[in-house]
Design an enzyme around this catalytic site. Structure first.
Site, short mmCIF file in Angstrom:
data_model
loop_
_atom_site.label_atom_id
_atom_site.label_comp_id
_atom_site.label_asym_id
_atom_site.label_seq_id
_atom_site.Cartn_x
_atom_site.Cartn_y
_atom_site.Cartn_z
N LYS A 12 0.85 -1.21 0.00
CA LYS A 12 0.00 0.00 0.00
C LYS A 12 0.86 1.24 0.00
O LYS A 12 2.02 1.22 0.43
CB LYS A 12 -0.94 0.02 1.22
CG LYS A 12 -0.27 -0.01 2.60
CD LYS A 12 0.17 1.31 3.16
CE LYS A 12 0.85 1.17 4.52
NZ LYS A 12 1.60 2.34 4.95
N ASP A 140 -2.59 -1.81 10.11
CA ASP A 140 -2.66 -1.81 8.64
C ASP A 140 -3.13 -3.15 8.07
O ASP A 140 -3.32 -3.26 6.85
CB ASP A 140 -1.28 -1.51 8.03
CG ASP A 140 -0.86 -0.06 8.20
OD1 ASP A 140 -1.70 0.77 8.61
OD2 ASP A 140 0.31 0.24 7.93
O1 C5P Z 1 -0.67 -1.43 14.76
P1 C5P Z 1 0.77 -1.69 14.51
O2 C5P Z 1 1.29 -2.88 15.26
O3 C5P Z 1 1.14 -1.77 13.07
O4 C5P Z 1 1.53 -0.43 15.05
C1 C5P Z 1 2.94 -0.42 15.22
C2 C5P Z 1 3.31 0.77 16.10
O5 C5P Z 1 3.08 1.98 15.37
C3 C5P Z 1 2.49 0.90 17.35
O6 C5P Z 1 3.05 0.16 18.40
C4 C5P Z 1 2.58 2.39 17.63
O7 C5P Z 1 3.83 2.72 18.19
C5 C5P Z 1 2.57 2.99 16.24
N1 C5P Z 1 1.22 3.38 15.79
C6 C5P Z 1 0.61 4.49 16.33
N2 C5P Z 1 -0.64 4.85 15.93
C7 C5P Z 1 -1.28 4.15 14.97
C8 C5P Z 1 -0.68 3.03 14.37
C9 C5P Z 1 0.58 2.66 14.81
O8 C5P Z 1 1.18 5.14 17.21
N3 C5P Z 1 -2.47 4.55 14.58
#
Ligand code: C5P
Length: 300
Positions: A12, A140
């Site tokens: 993406k 994502d």
């Molecule tokens: O959801 P995911 O595991 O991909 O997110 C990885 C990291 O990215 C989270 O631990 C956080 O630090 C950050 N993040 C965030 N806000 C979001 C998505 C991700 O702060 N909306």
């Protein structure tokens, strides 16, 4: 020995990434406009006692964790637990999406493994159930399953499908090293300290440009609130962005949390000429072209 199930999952690019203030849970509310593009990982699930085991092939394979932290393994375990069955599966990832590149490569593998195991095991899970498991795996991951174009709200996991009136042509420049998504969000927090951060909202101009399939209008509307943070951690990306701009890209931006940079082109020929210029610019590791939107995770 049964044969396996292979699922193809796209990368993406975020054409808008509006980021709100850090929430009490550490995540950030987003208005995240995703576009799935034709760069793919393939995940093959094959029955195997004692799984899940993960293997990976591809230029970046050495950087992919093969233990239980891999999102593909976590997806298999989550689905197996829900259906009270063993996660007895080998998961092979044929990796073409850059690792730690801001193009949802890890999320693609999670969504791909989930769909592959679901097909292999015949669980009969509904689309909503699969999207719910994806949301537990990462912000994502639901979009990697869904594909096309969508607005992600909440931490990016709540999707509203978007209409797109044409194909957009992109060039992606991969950087010589990755960037950690949490580190980029932390840098966003540091850079925005003491500032009032408005609630993130989708740009109506951007949604209209997507709906029309108008590349010039899209170029005028793209934005990424994480770009200053990515550039702060990886200043050399400014050279890649400048090289793409000099080569005639309609828009130049960091993809998601980076460090992959994305360049919007008027058409496929323009994309090839921007790609050729970037390849000789000595500002990136590899250059690829890809168009979108494309469908999400698909059983082959
Ligand atoms: O959801 P995911 O595991 O991909 O997110 C990885 C990291 O990215 C989270 O631990 C956080 O630090 C950050 N993040 C965030 N806000 C979001 C998505 C991700 O702060 N909306």
């Amino acid at each position: 020995m049964s044969t396996g199930v292979t699922v193809r999952v796209p990368a993406k690019v975020n054409v808008q990434l509006a980021v709100g203030a850090a929430r009490p849970d550490g995540f950030h509310d987003l208005a995240n406009v995703f576009l799935a593009v034709g760069l793919y990982d393939e995940v093959t699930a094959t029955p195997s006692p004692g799984g899940p085991r993960v293997t990976c092939a591809g230029a970046d394979a050495g950087q992919v964790p093969l233990d239980g932290t891999n999102l593909a393994a976590r997806a298999a375990v989550a689905l197996a637990e829900r259906y009270g069955r063993p996660a007895d599966v080998d998961l092979h990832i044929a990796k073409d999406i850059p690792v730690a590149g801001g193009m949802a490569g890890g999320s693609a593998d999670g969504a791909g493994a989930l769909l592959a195991c679901d097909a292999l095991w015949g669980t009969g899970a509904s689309r909503e159930e699969l999207l719910g498991i994806c949301a537990d795996l990462g912000s994502d991951v639901p979009f990697s399953l869904a594909g096309g174009a969508a607005l992600g709200t909440g931490r990016g996991e709540r999707l509203t499908e978007l209409e797109v009136g044409g194909t957009f042509h992109w060039v992606f420049a991969m950087a010589p090293r990755g960037l950690s998504t949490p580190a980029v969000f932390r840098e966003f927090d540091r850079l925005s300290e003491g500032r009032d951060i408005p609630a993130p909202t989708a740009s109506q101009d951007l949604l209209a440009a997507l709906a029309k399939g108008d590349a010039d209008a899209l170029a005028a509307a793209v934005s990424n609130d994480l770009q200053p943070a990515a550039l702060s951690l990886f200043p050399e990306l400014a050279h890649t962005l400048a090289a793409g701009r000099a080569a005639g890209a309609l828009a130049c931006l960091v993809s998601g949390s980076g460090p992959t940079t994305a360049f919007l082109a008027r058409d496929a020929d323009a994309a090839e000429s921007i790609a050729a210029a970037l390849r000789t610019s000595d500002t990136c590791r590899t250059v690829r072209t890809a168009a979108g939107p494309v469908p999400g995770a698909t059983v082959l």
